[in-house]
Design a protein around this motif. Structure first.
Motif, PDB file in Angstrom:
ATOM      1  N   LEU A 151       0.807  -1.221   0.000  1.00  0.00           N
ATOM      2  CA  LEU A 151       0.000   0.000   0.000  1.00  0.00           C
ATOM      3  C   LEU A 151       0.838   1.269   0.000  1.00  0.00           C
ATOM      4  N   ASP A 152       2.027   1.209   0.609  1.00  0.00           N
ATOM      5  CA  ASP A 152       2.874   2.406   0.677  1.00  0.00           C
ATOM      6  C   ASP A 152       3.948   2.435  -0.401  1.00  0.00           C
ATOM      7  N   ASN A 153       3.840   1.554  -1.398  1.00  0.00           N
ATOM      8  CA  ASN A 153       4.883   1.471  -2.430  1.00  0.00           C
ATOM      9  C   ASN A 153       4.265   1.046  -3.752  1.00  0.00           C
ATOM     10  N   SER A 154       3.778   2.005  -4.512  1.00  0.00           N
ATOM     11  CA  SER A 154       3.160   1.720  -5.808  1.00  0.00           C
ATOM     12  C   SER A 154       4.215   1.738  -6.910  1.00  0.00           C
ATOM     13  N   TYR A 269       2.535   7.135 -17.637  1.00  0.00           N
ATOM     14  CA  TYR A 269       1.896   6.302 -16.617  1.00  0.00           C
ATOM     15  C   TYR A 269       2.890   5.961 -15.504  1.00  0.00           C
ATOM     16  N   PHE A 270       4.088   5.555 -15.885  1.00  0.00           N
ATOM     17  CA  PHE A 270       5.081   5.146 -14.882  1.00  0.00           C
ATOM     18  C   PHE A 270       5.713   6.353 -14.170  1.00  0.00           C
ATOM     19  N   LYS A 271       5.693   7.510 -14.818  1.00  0.00           N
ATOM     20  CA  LYS A 271       6.233   8.704 -14.156  1.00  0.00           C
ATOM     21  C   LYS A 271       5.293   9.246 -13.077  1.00  0.00           C
ATOM     22  N   ALA A 272       3.992   8.969 -13.238  1.00  0.00           N
ATOM     23  CA  ALA A 272       2.993   9.492 -12.298  1.00  0.00           C
ATOM     24  C   ALA A 272       3.040   8.715 -10.986  1.00  0.00           C
ATOM     25  N   THR A 273       2.344   9.248  -9.986  1.00  0.00           N
ATOM     26  CA  THR A 273       2.239   8.594  -8.695  1.00  0.00           C
ATOM     27  C   THR A 273       0.803   8.663  -8.203  1.00  0.00           C
ATOM     28  N   PRO A 274       0.311   7.630  -7.517  1.00  0.00           N
ATOM     29  CA  PRO A 274      -1.080   7.662  -7.046  1.00  0.00           C
ATOM     30  C   PRO A 274      -1.265   8.417  -5.745  1.00  0.00           C
ATOM     31  N   PHE A 275      -0.162   8.796  -5.096  1.00  0.00           N
ATOM     32  CA  PHE A 275      -0.258   9.369  -3.748  1.00  0.00           C
ATOM     33  C   PHE A 275      -0.392  10.902  -3.806  1.00  0.00           C
TER      34      PHE A 275
END
Length: 275
Positions: A151-154, A269-275
């Protein structure tokens, strides 16, 4: 009192009494921490546990009884205090934490929205080209538990834990390309906003790519990613020859608003972050 009024008076009396009591008959299914930690889930033992009253899944059938509301609340509070920290072998606190994803990103931030959905979704619908005789060459869909990391590492990389016994895995041996679809309806956001799952504002994400087996140098992280989000998997029967796969992305398709869809470059997509 007139005779014809007596039944009505008696019925009203019972209704008044009934306001202070409740009849309860319920079934609870609970797995205690000790049961999960110590249980042997081999193929030989697991069937016996399902029918053994002291086994992994316990059925507690309560006979009809009468409790006042105060007694009912106290009994439920005591039961909750005694209850195991695991329900169906999941830690309750982990399940609650998994649902605490917060509000989704603004719909204009498409790459971040895609990462948000991929990270906070616990399962998705995987579509393959079927090898089953009656539908050979046609689309076939199946549900899989997934994770892109703890959960803390996407990471954005979607991991799977699969068995060769699954028809989907047989399909992937013939054609390794597949599409994985998530819906924001899995969480609470769309329900809170009263969005139908097909409403464009209830975002849906489809990742398409090549399904490959996880290499040895990546196995430790794949195991952490899957088992931290789906702890019951660690207890699944080894005889099914489970192994880890991941999707090498080719396309990221997102619809999160009215007026069209977004094809997000894989690099974004990979550069973005969900947090």
């Amino acid at each position: 009192m007139r005779p014809r009024c007596f039944p009505l008076a008696l019925f009203a009396c019972f209704l008044c009494l009934g306001q202070n009591y409740t009849l309860r008959s319920s079934v609870s299914w609970v797995v205690s921490s000790n049961d999960v930690d110590d249980a042997d889930l081999s193929e030989e033992v697991a069937p016996a546990l399902l029918v053994d009253g002291a086994g992994l899944w316990k059925a507690n059938v309560l006979g009809d009884g009468i409790e006042t509301p105060r007694e009912q609340a106290k009994a439920e509070g005591d039961a909750a205090a005694r209850q195991s920290s695991r329900l169906f072998s999941y830690r309750i606190e982990k399940v609650k934490k998994a649902g605490s994803s917060g509000a989704p990103p603004p719909h204009q931030e498409t790459a971040r929205t895609a990462r948000y959905i991929a990270h906070y979704s616990d399962w998705g619908h995987l579509a393959t080209i079927s090898t089953l005789d009656k539908i050979k060459g046609l689309p076939f869909g199946n549900i899989f538990s997934v994770s892109d990391g703890p959960l803390d590492n996407s990471t954005g990389v979607i991991y799977f834990y699969v068995t060769p016994m699954d028809n989907t895995v047989a399909d992937l041996k013939s054609n390794s390309y597949a599409s994985l679809t998530f819906s924001e309806a899995e969480g609470e956001f769309c329900r809170q906003m009263m969005y139908d799952p097909e409403d464009p504002r209830c975002a849906r994400l489809t990742l398409t790519g090549k399904m490959v087996e996880v290499l040895p140098q990546e196995l430790a992280f794949a195991k952490e990613a899957m088992f931290s989000r789906h702890p019951v998997m660690a207890k699944w029967p080894v005889g099914h020859k489970w192994f880890f796969m991941k999707m090498d992305l080719v396309q990221v398709w997102l619809q999160d608003w009215v007026g069209g869809v977004s094809l997000i470059p894989v690099e974004d997509y990979f550069k973005a972050t969900p947090f």
